[in-house]
Design a protein around this motif. Structure first.
Motif, mmCIF file in Angstrom:
data_model
loop_
_atom_site.group_PDB
_atom_site.id
_atom_site.type_symbol
_atom_site.label_atom_id
_atom_site.label_comp_id
_atom_site.label_asym_id
_atom_site.label_seq_id
_atom_site.Cartn_x
_atom_site.Cartn_y
_atom_site.Cartn_z
ATOM 1 N N GLU A 1 7.867 4.178 -36.243
ATOM 2 C CA GLU A 1 6.677 4.973 -35.955
ATOM 3 C C GLU A 1 6.981 6.358 -35.391
ATOM 4 O O GLU A 1 6.374 7.343 -35.822
ATOM 5 N N PRO A 2 7.895 6.516 -34.433
ATOM 6 C CA PRO A 2 8.163 7.876 -33.934
ATOM 7 C C PRO A 2 8.667 8.827 -35.014
ATOM 8 O O PRO A 2 8.357 10.012 -34.998
ATOM 9 N N LEU A 3 9.422 8.324 -35.980
ATOM 10 C CA LEU A 3 9.903 9.171 -37.065
ATOM 11 C C LEU A 3 8.740 9.637 -37.947
ATOM 12 O O LEU A 3 8.699 10.797 -38.357
ATOM 13 N N ALA A 4 7.819 8.771 -38.225
ATOM 14 C CA ALA A 4 6.663 9.154 -39.041
ATOM 15 C C ALA A 4 5.806 10.174 -38.309
ATOM 16 O O ALA A 4 5.329 11.141 -38.902
ATOM 17 N N GLN A 5 5.630 9.987 -37.004
ATOM 18 C CA GLN A 5 4.849 10.939 -36.207
ATOM 19 C C GLN A 5 5.547 12.291 -36.141
ATOM 20 O O GLN A 5 4.899 13.332 -36.209
ATOM 21 N N ALA A 6 6.852 12.298 -36.009
ATOM 22 C CA ALA A 6 7.606 13.544 -35.949
ATOM 23 C C ALA A 6 7.518 14.298 -37.271
ATOM 24 O O ALA A 6 7.416 15.522 -37.295
ATOM 25 N N ALA A 7 7.543 13.576 -38.374
ATOM 26 C CA ALA A 7 7.448 14.220 -39.679
ATOM 27 C C ALA A 7 6.090 14.879 -39.869
ATOM 28 O O ALA A 7 5.986 15.987 -40.393
ATOM 29 N N VAL A 8 5.048 14.220 -39.416
ATOM 30 C CA VAL A 8 3.708 14.775 -39.539
ATOM 31 C C VAL A 8 3.528 15.968 -38.617
ATOM 32 O O VAL A 8 2.979 16.996 -38.997
ATOM 33 N N SER A 9 3.997 15.870 -37.374
ATOM 34 C CA SER A 9 3.809 16.954 -36.405
ATOM 35 C C SER A 9 4.668 18.171 -36.714
ATOM 36 O O SER A 9 4.302 19.289 -36.376
ATOM 37 N N SER A 10 5.815 17.989 -37.365
ATOM 38 C CA SER A 10 6.672 19.129 -37.665
ATOM 39 C C SER A 10 6.308 19.800 -38.991
ATOM 40 O O SER A 10 6.779 20.888 -39.269
ATOM 41 N N ALA A 11 5.484 19.155 -39.793
ATOM 42 C CA ALA A 11 5.064 19.756 -41.055
ATOM 43 C C ALA A 11 4.165 20.951 -40.764
ATOM 44 O O ALA A 11 3.265 20.865 -39.940
ATOM 45 N N PRO A 12 4.420 22.083 -41.415
ATOM 46 C CA PRO A 12 3.597 23.269 -41.152
ATOM 47 C C PRO A 12 2.163 23.049 -41.636
ATOM 48 O O PRO A 12 1.937 22.503 -42.711
ATOM 49 N N SER A 13 1.238 23.473 -40.826
ATOM 50 C CA SER A 13 -0.161 23.333 -41.199
ATOM 51 C C SER A 13 -0.594 24.526 -42.043
ATOM 52 O O SER A 13 0.112 25.525 -42.158
ATOM 53 N N LYS A 14 -1.764 24.417 -42.615
ATOM 54 C CA LYS A 14 -2.299 25.493 -43.445
ATOM 55 C C LYS A 14 -2.516 26.747 -42.602
ATOM 56 O O LYS A 14 -2.260 27.864 -43.055
ATOM 57 N N VAL A 15 -2.958 26.563 -41.370
ATOM 58 C CA VAL A 15 -3.197 27.700 -40.475
ATOM 59 C C VAL A 15 -1.894 28.422 -40.156
ATOM 60 O O VAL A 15 -1.827 29.651 -40.167
ATOM 61 N N GLN A 16 -0.839 27.662 -39.894
ATOM 62 C CA GLN A 16 0.467 28.259 -39.607
ATOM 63 C C GLN A 16 1.004 28.997 -40.833
ATOM 64 O O GLN A 16 1.577 30.084 -40.710
ATOM 65 N N ASP A 17 0.828 28.394 -41.999
ATOM 66 C CA ASP A 17 1.289 29.043 -43.235
ATOM 67 C C ASP A 17 0.559 30.363 -43.459
ATOM 68 O O ASP A 17 1.167 31.362 -43.827
ATOM 69 N N GLU A 18 -0.752 30.359 -43.228
ATOM 70 C CA GLU A 18 -1.526 31.585 -43.414
ATOM 71 C C GLU A 18 -1.138 32.645 -42.399
ATOM 72 O O GLU A 18 -1.099 33.833 -42.724
ATOM 73 N N ALA A 19 -0.837 32.237 -41.169
ATOM 74 C CA ALA A 19 -0.420 33.197 -40.143
ATOM 75 C C ALA A 19 0.918 33.835 -40.520
ATOM 76 O O ALA A 19 1.098 35.051 -40.370
ATOM 77 N N LYS A 20 1.832 33.023 -41.025
ATOM 78 C CA LYS A 20 3.133 33.554 -41.461
ATOM 79 C C LYS A 20 2.971 34.493 -42.651
ATOM 80 O O LYS A 20 3.623 35.538 -42.718
ATOM 81 N N LEU A 21 2.110 34.117 -43.574
ATOM 82 C CA LEU A 21 1.868 34.955 -44.747
ATOM 83 C C LEU A 21 1.225 36.276 -44.348
ATOM 84 O O LEU A 21 1.616 37.335 -44.822
ATOM 85 N N ARG A 22 0.263 36.233 -43.430
ATOM 86 C CA ARG A 22 -0.388 37.453 -42.957
ATOM 87 C C ARG A 22 0.630 38.372 -42.274
ATOM 88 O O ARG A 22 0.635 39.579 -42.498
ATOM 89 N N GLU A 23 1.521 37.805 -41.466
ATOM 90 C CA GLU A 23 2.556 38.589 -40.782
ATOM 91 C C GLU A 23 3.500 39.232 -41.796
ATOM 92 O O GLU A 23 3.866 40.404 -41.664
ATOM 93 N N ALA A 24 3.887 38.481 -42.811
ATOM 94 C CA ALA A 24 4.770 39.027 -43.849
ATOM 95 C C ALA A 24 4.088 40.161 -44.609
ATOM 96 O O ALA A 24 4.722 41.175 -44.926
ATOM 97 N N CYS A 25 2.808 40.013 -44.870
ATOM 98 C CA CYS A 25 2.060 41.072 -45.572
ATOM 99 C C CYS A 25 1.952 42.325 -44.704
ATOM 100 O O CYS A 25 2.066 43.444 -45.212
ATOM 101 N N GLN A 26 1.752 42.138 -43.399
ATOM 102 C CA GLN A 26 1.702 43.292 -42.495
ATOM 103 C C GLN A 26 3.051 43.986 -42.440
ATOM 104 O O GLN A 26 3.126 45.218 -42.400
ATOM 105 N N GLN A 27 4.134 43.213 -42.444
ATOM 106 C CA GLN A 27 5.466 43.813 -42.438
ATOM 107 C C GLN A 27 5.722 44.578 -43.734
ATOM 108 O O GLN A 27 6.326 45.655 -43.711
ATOM 109 N N MET A 28 5.257 44.041 -44.852
ATOM 110 C CA MET A 28 5.409 44.733 -46.133
ATOM 111 C C MET A 28 4.646 46.053 -46.117
ATOM 112 O O MET A 28 5.153 47.079 -46.572
ATOM 113 N N GLU A 29 3.429 46.030 -45.582
ATOM 114 C CA GLU A 29 2.649 47.263 -45.493
ATOM 115 C C GLU A 29 3.330 48.259 -44.561
ATOM 116 O O GLU A 29 3.346 49.458 -44.831
#
Length: 101
Positions: free
Chosen positions: A9-37
């Protein structure tokens, strides 16, 4: 094979909690776009400075002035892109977000 004191069970919980969420992915993408600009704006400012010939007859040495102007352009471009810029970051973000999802 069962190891005493070990449960998966702890391994399954760790895999779920460490997986990037959609919000985190969008924040990273927004930061990369700002850096490109920011990179784009920095190049634009540098080319504008070359065209005007600004700083050729300066009080400082030409290499010192060139270095200072380069760093100043970089910081201006960074601040400009973080405060909305010219809209390139938002356009890139929307295009890439639609392709990613």
């Amino acid at each position: 094979m069962q190891i005493e004191g070990f449960t998966p069970e702890p391994l399954a919980q760790a895999a779920v909690s460490s997986a990037p969420s959609k919000v985190q992915d969008e924040a990273k993408l927004r930061e990369a776009c700002q850096q490109m600009e920011s990179v784009f704006l920095n190049q634009m400012l540098a080319q504008m400075r070359k065209c005007t010939g600004a700083g050729e007859d300066s009080l400082f040495g030409s290499k010192d002035q060139e270095m200072f102007n380069g760093m100043l352009d970089q910081e201006r471009a960074k601040a400009w892109s973080q405060n909305g810029g010219v809209g390139l970051a938002s356009i890139l973000f929307e295009q890439m977000k639609n392709q990613q999802m």
